[in-house]
Design a protein around this motif. Structure first.
Motif, PDB file in Angstrom:
ATOM      1  N   GLY A  56      -1.694  12.651 -33.846  1.00  0.00           N
ATOM      2  CA  GLY A  56      -1.271  13.816 -34.597  1.00  0.00           C
ATOM      3  C   GLY A  56      -0.969  15.046 -33.754  1.00  0.00           C
ATOM      4  N   ILE A  57      -1.446  15.044 -32.517  1.00  0.00           N
ATOM      5  CA  ILE A  57      -1.243  16.198 -31.635  1.00  0.00           C
ATOM      6  C   ILE A  57      -0.597  15.723 -30.349  1.00  0.00           C
ATOM      7  CG2 ILE A  57      -2.362  18.066 -30.375  1.00  0.00           C
ATOM      8  CD1 ILE A  57      -4.636  17.896 -32.431  1.00  0.00           C
ATOM      9  N   THR A  58       0.471  16.404 -29.969  1.00  0.00           N
ATOM     10  CA  THR A  58       1.153  16.090 -28.722  1.00  0.00           C
ATOM     11  C   THR A  58       1.376  17.373 -27.920  1.00  0.00           C
ATOM     12  OG1 THR A  58       3.331  16.278 -29.767  1.00  0.00           O
ATOM     13  CG2 THR A  58       2.343  14.076 -29.667  1.00  0.00           C
ATOM     14  N   ASP A  59       1.581  17.204 -26.637  1.00  0.00           N
ATOM     15  CA  ASP A  59       1.867  18.328 -25.760  1.00  0.00           C
ATOM     16  C   ASP A  59       2.783  17.817 -24.668  1.00  0.00           C
ATOM     17  OD1 ASP A  59       0.124  20.294 -23.292  1.00  0.00           O
ATOM     18  OD2 ASP A  59       1.717  20.927 -24.657  1.00  0.00           O
ATOM     19  N   TYR A  60       3.702  18.661 -24.241  1.00  0.00           N
ATOM     20  CA  TYR A  60       4.707  18.265 -23.267  1.00  0.00           C
ATOM     21  C   TYR A  60       4.814  19.281 -22.141  1.00  0.00           C
ATOM     22  CZ  TYR A  60       6.377  15.061 -26.899  1.00  0.00           C
ATOM     23  OH  TYR A  60       6.468  14.070 -27.846  1.00  0.00           O
ATOM     24  N   ALA A  61       5.132  18.782 -20.971  1.00  0.00           N
ATOM     25  CA  ALA A  61       5.533  19.657 -19.891  1.00  0.00           C
ATOM     26  C   ALA A  61       6.851  20.314 -20.271  1.00  0.00           C
ATOM     27  CB  ALA A  61       5.693  18.855 -18.600  1.00  0.00           C
ATOM     28  N   GLU A  62       7.095  21.462 -19.699  1.00  0.00           N
ATOM     29  CA  GLU A  62       8.307  22.201 -20.070  1.00  0.00           C
ATOM     30  C   GLU A  62       9.554  21.376 -19.847  1.00  0.00           C
ATOM     31  OE1 GLU A  62       7.761  25.077 -21.553  1.00  0.00           O
ATOM     32  OE2 GLU A  62       9.912  25.207 -22.036  1.00  0.00           O
ATOM     33  N   PHE A  63       9.612  20.641 -18.755  1.00  0.00           N
ATOM     34  CA  PHE A  63      10.820  19.874 -18.447  1.00  0.00           C
ATOM     35  C   PHE A  63      11.038  18.720 -19.424  1.00  0.00           C
ATOM     36  CE2 PHE A  63       8.919  16.001 -16.959  1.00  0.00           C
ATOM     37  CZ  PHE A  63       7.737  16.364 -16.354  1.00  0.00           C
ATOM     38  N   ALA A  64       9.980  18.323 -20.142  1.00  0.00           N
ATOM     39  CA  ALA A  64      10.071  17.190 -21.052  1.00  0.00           C
ATOM     40  C   ALA A  64      10.414  17.604 -22.486  1.00  0.00           C
ATOM     41  CB  ALA A  64       8.758  16.422 -21.051  1.00  0.00           C
ATOM     42  N   LYS A  65      10.196  18.853 -22.790  1.00  0.00           N
ATOM     43  CA  LYS A  65      10.422  19.315 -24.164  1.00  0.00           C
ATOM     44  C   LYS A  65      11.888  19.158 -24.553  1.00  0.00           C
ATOM     45  CE  LYS A  65       6.597  22.631 -24.235  1.00  0.00           C
ATOM     46  NZ  LYS A  65       6.204  24.055 -24.274  1.00  0.00           N
ATOM     47  N   GLY A  66      12.103  18.570 -25.718  1.00  0.00           N
ATOM     48  CA  GLY A  66      13.450  18.371 -26.216  1.00  0.00           C
ATOM     49  C   GLY A  66      14.142  17.125 -25.692  1.00  0.00           C
TER      50      GLY A  66
END
Length: 124
Positions: A56-66
């Motif tokens: 239910g919770i995710t987090d991404y490095a900036e380069f991975a977002k989108g």
């Protein structure tokens, strides 16, 4: 003890997509938060994305977002990393990792178990 086995790496042209899979052994997969890290030659291992035990919770490095999406299927004991719009700078060995901790999720030392890695090469 948890053993992690990654698959799905390979060679792809810039702009293409790959989906990495990680299949942990054992019946306690849903007890662990999972993550993907990567390491390029002569660079430190870096955080890519993480997902909570329930998904239910995710987090991404900036380069991975989108561009990247982490997901998991606890019924299949598998975590995925869908990578889209790949760039040559995404070339690295990608590692799956499992953790029981719930803090410092972007820090490699937080993770209890690691896979052997799968090579991703993006050509220009």
């Amino acid at each position: 003890q948890v053993q992690l086995v990654e698959s799905g790496g390979g060679l792809v042209q810039a702009g293409g997509s790959l989906r990495l899979s990680c299949a942990p052994s054992g019946r306690t997969f849903s007890s662990y938060g999972m993550a993907w890290f990567r390491q390029a030659p002569e660079k430190e291992r870096e955080f890519v994305a993480t997902i909570s035990r329930s998904g239910g919770i995710t987090d991404y490095a900036e380069f991975a977002k989108g561009r990247f999406i982490i997901s998991r299927d606890n019924a299949k004991n598998t975590v995925y990393l869908q990578m889209n719009s790949l760039k040559p700078e995404d070339t690295a060995v990608y590692y799956c990792a499992a953790r029981s901790a719930v803090t410092k999720l972007r820090t490699p030392a937080t993770y209890n178990y690691w896979g052997q890695g799968t090579q991703v090469t993006v050509s220009s």
